[in-house]
Scaffold this motif. Structure first.
Motif, PDB file in Angstrom:
ATOM      1  N   VAL A 121       0.842  -1.198   0.000  1.00 10.89           N
ATOM      2  CA  VAL A 121       0.000   0.000   0.000  1.00 10.89           C
ATOM      3  C   VAL A 121       0.879   1.252   0.000  1.00 10.89           C
ATOM      4  CG1 VAL A 121      -1.675   1.338   1.335  1.00 10.89           C
ATOM      5  CG2 VAL A 121      -1.961  -1.141   1.105  1.00 10.89           C
ATOM      6  N   LEU A 122       1.915   1.266   0.867  1.00 18.55           N
ATOM      7  CA  LEU A 122       2.792   2.434   0.939  1.00 18.55           C
ATOM      8  C   LEU A 122       3.479   2.687  -0.406  1.00 18.55           C
ATOM      9  CD1 LEU A 122       4.334   1.751   4.454  1.00 18.55           C
ATOM     10  CD2 LEU A 122       3.058   3.802   3.813  1.00 18.55           C
ATOM     11  N   ALA A 123       4.000   1.630  -1.016  1.00 16.59           N
ATOM     12  CA  ALA A 123       4.702   1.797  -2.290  1.00 16.59           C
ATOM     13  C   ALA A 123       3.754   2.313  -3.369  1.00 16.59           C
ATOM     14  CB  ALA A 123       5.327   0.468  -2.713  1.00 16.59           C
ATOM     15  N   SER A 124       2.518   1.846  -3.347  1.00 17.42           N
ATOM     16  CA  SER A 124       1.581   2.217  -4.404  1.00 17.42           C
ATOM     17  C   SER A 124       1.116   3.660  -4.301  1.00 17.42           C
ATOM     18  CB  SER A 124       0.380   1.259  -4.402  1.00 17.42           C
ATOM     19  OG  SER A 124      -0.402   1.448  -3.231  1.00 17.42           O
ATOM     20  N   ILE A 125       1.269   4.266  -3.132  1.00 20.11           N
ATOM     21  CA  ILE A 125       0.867   5.679  -2.993  1.00 20.11           C
ATOM     22  C   ILE A 125       2.082   6.595  -2.824  1.00 20.11           C
ATOM     23  CG2 ILE A 125      -1.462   5.190  -2.154  1.00 20.11           C
ATOM     24  CD1 ILE A 125      -0.482   5.639   0.692  1.00 20.11           C
ATOM     25  N   GLY A 126       3.266   6.092  -3.148  1.00 20.91           N
ATOM     26  CA  GLY A 126       4.440   6.944  -3.196  1.00 20.91           C
ATOM     27  C   GLY A 126       5.238   7.053  -1.917  1.00 20.91           C
ATOM     28  N   TYR A 127       4.941   6.203  -0.933  1.00 24.06           N
ATOM     29  CA  TYR A 127       5.675   6.256   0.333  1.00 24.06           C
ATOM     30  C   TYR A 127       6.734   5.153   0.461  1.00 24.06           C
ATOM     31  CZ  TYR A 127       2.696   9.893   2.305  1.00 24.06           C
ATOM     32  OH  TYR A 127       2.065  11.080   2.545  1.00 24.06           O
ATOM     33  N   GLY A 128       7.125   4.542  -0.654  1.00 24.92           N
ATOM     34  CA  GLY A 128       8.157   3.514  -0.603  1.00 24.92           C
ATOM     35  C   GLY A 128       9.432   3.968   0.109  1.00 24.92           C
ATOM     36  N   PRO A 129       9.905   5.219  -0.156  1.00 25.09           N
ATOM     37  CA  PRO A 129      11.133   5.671   0.521  1.00 25.09           C
ATOM     38  C   PRO A 129      10.977   5.782   2.040  1.00 25.09           C
ATOM     39  CG  PRO A 129      10.723   6.968  -1.453  1.00 25.09           C
ATOM     40  CD  PRO A 129       9.496   6.139  -1.226  1.00 25.09           C
ATOM     41  N   ASN A 130       9.761   5.799   2.546  1.00 22.49           N
ATOM     42  CA  ASN A 130       9.565   5.871   4.004  1.00 22.49           C
ATOM     43  C   ASN A 130       9.742   4.521   4.687  1.00 22.49           C
ATOM     44  OD1 ASN A 130       8.194   8.194   2.747  1.00 22.49           O
ATOM     45  ND2 ASN A 130       7.747   8.737   4.871  1.00 22.49           N
ATOM     46  N   ILE A 131       9.885   3.448   3.904  1.00 22.03           N
ATOM     47  CA  ILE A 131      10.175   2.135   4.492  1.00 22.03           C
ATOM     48  C   ILE A 131      11.665   2.112   4.803  1.00 22.03           C
ATOM     49  CG2 ILE A 131      10.179  -0.351   4.135  1.00 22.03           C
ATOM     50  CD1 ILE A 131       7.830   0.068   2.153  1.00 22.03           C
ATOM     51  N   GLU A 132      12.007   2.095   6.094  1.00 22.44           N
ATOM     52  CA  GLU A 132      13.406   2.239   6.515  1.00 22.44           C
ATOM     53  C   GLU A 132      14.116   0.898   6.692  1.00 22.44           C
ATOM     54  OE1 GLU A 132      14.011   3.656  10.530  1.00 22.44           O
ATOM     55  OE2 GLU A 132      15.745   4.838   9.907  1.00 22.44           O
ATOM     56  N   ARG A 133      13.399  -0.082   7.221  1.00 21.17           N
ATOM     57  CA  ARG A 133      14.061  -1.350   7.553  1.00 21.17           C
ATOM     58  C   ARG A 133      13.025  -2.469   7.566  1.00 21.17           C
ATOM     59  NH1 ARG A 133      16.665  -3.085  13.417  1.00 21.17           N
ATOM     60  NH2 ARG A 133      17.216  -5.206  12.789  1.00 21.17           N
ATOM     61  N   GLY A 134      13.352  -3.584   6.938  1.00 19.43           N
ATOM     62  CA  GLY A 134      12.467  -4.731   6.964  1.00 19.43           C
ATOM     63  C   GLY A 134      11.617  -4.828   5.718  1.00 19.43           C
ATOM     64  N   PRO A 135      10.667  -5.764   5.699  1.00 24.24           N
ATOM     65  CA  PRO A 135      10.279  -6.658   6.792  1.00 24.24           C
ATOM     66  C   PRO A 135      11.393  -7.649   7.157  1.00 24.24           C
ATOM     67  CG  PRO A 135       8.662  -6.699   4.999  1.00 24.24           C
ATOM     68  CD  PRO A 135       9.865  -6.001   4.495  1.00 24.24           C
ATOM     69  N   GLY A 136      11.360  -8.084   8.412  1.00 24.52           N
ATOM     70  CA  GLY A 136      12.314  -9.057   8.883  1.00 24.52           C
ATOM     71  C   GLY A 136      11.865  -9.614  10.220  1.00 24.52           C
ATOM     72  N   ARG A 137      12.703 -10.482  10.767  1.00 21.27           N
ATOM     73  CA  ARG A 137      12.384 -11.032  12.094  1.00 21.27           C
ATOM     74  C   ARG A 137      13.508 -10.700  13.067  1.00 21.27           C
ATOM     75  NH1 ARG A 137       8.679 -14.265  13.857  1.00 21.27           N
ATOM     76  NH2 ARG A 137       8.178 -15.268  11.904  1.00 21.27           N
ATOM     77  N   HIS A 138      13.118 -10.145  14.215  1.00 17.09           N
ATOM     78  CA  HIS A 138      14.091  -9.910  15.280  1.00 17.09           C
ATOM     79  C   HIS A 138      14.454 -11.241  15.931  1.00 17.09           C
ATOM     80  CE1 HIS A 138      13.880  -5.595  15.283  1.00 17.09           C
ATOM     81  NE2 HIS A 138      12.621  -5.529  15.633  1.00 17.09           N
ATOM     82  N   GLY A 139      15.724 -11.384  16.348  1.00 18.54           N
ATOM     83  CA  GLY A 139      16.070 -12.474  17.262  1.00 18.54           C
ATOM     84  C   GLY A 139      15.468 -12.164  18.628  1.00 18.54           C
ATOM     85  N   LEU A 140      15.851 -11.019  19.161  1.00 27.58           N
ATOM     86  CA  LEU A 140      15.221 -10.509  20.378  1.00 27.58           C
ATOM     87  C   LEU A 140      13.731 -10.331  20.134  1.00 27.58           C
ATOM     88  CD1 LEU A 140      17.824  -7.948  21.566  1.00 27.58           C
ATOM     89  CD2 LEU A 140      16.228  -9.024  23.140  1.00 27.58           C
ATOM     90  N   SER A 141      12.925 -10.936  20.935  1.00 32.38           N
ATOM     91  CA  SER A 141      11.449 -10.831  20.898  1.00 32.38           C
ATOM     92  C   SER A 141      10.804 -11.774  19.891  1.00 32.38           C
ATOM     93  CB  SER A 141      10.946  -9.399  20.651  1.00 32.38           C
ATOM     94  OG  SER A 141      10.957  -9.072  19.269  1.00 32.38           O
ATOM     95  N   ASN A 142      11.563 -12.262  18.929  1.00 40.33           N
ATOM     96  CA  ASN A 142      11.051 -13.140  17.861  1.00 40.33           C
ATOM     97  C   ASN A 142      10.029 -12.447  16.960  1.00 40.33           C
ATOM     98  OD1 ASN A 142      10.992 -15.787  16.610  1.00 40.33           O
ATOM     99  ND2 ASN A 142       8.870 -15.911  17.324  1.00 40.33           N
ATOM    100  N   ALA A 143       9.879 -11.135  17.094  1.00 37.77           N
ATOM    101  CA  ALA A 143       8.797 -10.451  16.366  1.00 37.77           C
ATOM    102  C   ALA A 143       9.147 -10.243  14.892  1.00 37.77           C
ATOM    103  CB  ALA A 143       8.514  -9.109  17.015  1.00 37.77           C
TER     104      ALA A 143
END
Ligand SMILES: [Fe+2]
Length: 226
Positions: A121-143
């Motif tokens: 959704v963000l990329a389709s409305i021009g906010y792709g550059p606002n994605i700073e990190r991820g998606p991914g999985r933390h080791g800490l918290s497993n989130a």
């Protein structure tokens, strides 16, 4: 919200205590209102402070928090700590760094696919550059995580997939400072901005110490690693 008491904690963070708050209708099953990332609730705050061990000790001993996970140095000093009152991994996390600063506010999503939908959704409305990190999985918290920068530069985390900490026998999980899996379980590295940039707080009097619209870029790279 009723009357409140605003104080400064030992790290210099402004903390507000309140007694009562108006209740509102729950919107869980108003699926017709869901859009974007389908955010469910605020999950946690993550702050950078200059003495994590002092913050950890204060919140555990004086405010009844418990520690779910922490990062330790070779000398067993606490380098970063995840603390909770609700039975999840954290309500507040403290990371070593120039502070006190707000690193991010974490919002809970119902599943990992909601994070990926949010990217689309963000990329389709021009906010792709606002994605700073991820998606991914933390080791800490497993989130499962995704970090965004809002139009004012403040950092938002979309978050899903940590675990219950309600077992009274739960022992805090120790991560070694030199273990890269704690930050990103899959091994990829976060961008420099994630380590260097954070938002400044208002003082107890409500003064703005540093512009909140332009997060300060620190000239000297801090020596912390989460
Ligand atoms: Fe977080």
């Amino acid at each position: 919200m009723g009357r409140a008491l605003r104080v400064t904690d030992p790290s210099g963070l402004t903390v507000e205590f309140y007694h009562e708050m108006d209740t509102v209708n729950r919107l869980l099953q108003r699926y017709d209102l869901y859009k974007g990332a389908k955010v469910q609730r605020i999950d946690h705050f993550n702050c950078m402070v200059e003495d994590v061990e002092a913050a950890h000790n204060f919140y555990l001993r004086e405010l009844g928090f418990r520690c779910s996970e922490y990062t330790a140095t070779e000398n067993e000093n606490i380098w970063a700590a995840w603390l909770h009152r609700k039975p999840s991994v954290h309500d507040v996390a403290f990371m070593n760094g120039l502070g006190p600063r707000l690193h991010h506010v974490g919002y809970w999503l119902k599943d990992p696919m909601s994070l990926i939908d949010a990217c689309d959704v963000l990329a389709s409305i021009g906010y792709g550059p606002n994605i700073e990190r991820g998606p991914g999985r933390h080791g800490l918290s497993n989130a499962f995580f995704l970090y965004l920068r809002d139009p004012d530069g403040h950092r938002i985390e979309l978050y899903n997939g940590d675990y219950l900490t309600s077992d009274p026998d739960f022992k805090p999980i120790r991560w070694d400072l030199n273990d890269p899996r704690r930050a990103t379980f899959w091994g990829h590295v976060a961008p420099d901005s994630w380590f260097e940039e954070a938002s400044h707080f208002l003082t107890l009097q409500g003064d703005q110490t540093v512009s909140l619209t332009e997060p300060k870029l620190e000239k000297k790279k801090p020596t912390f690693i989460i």
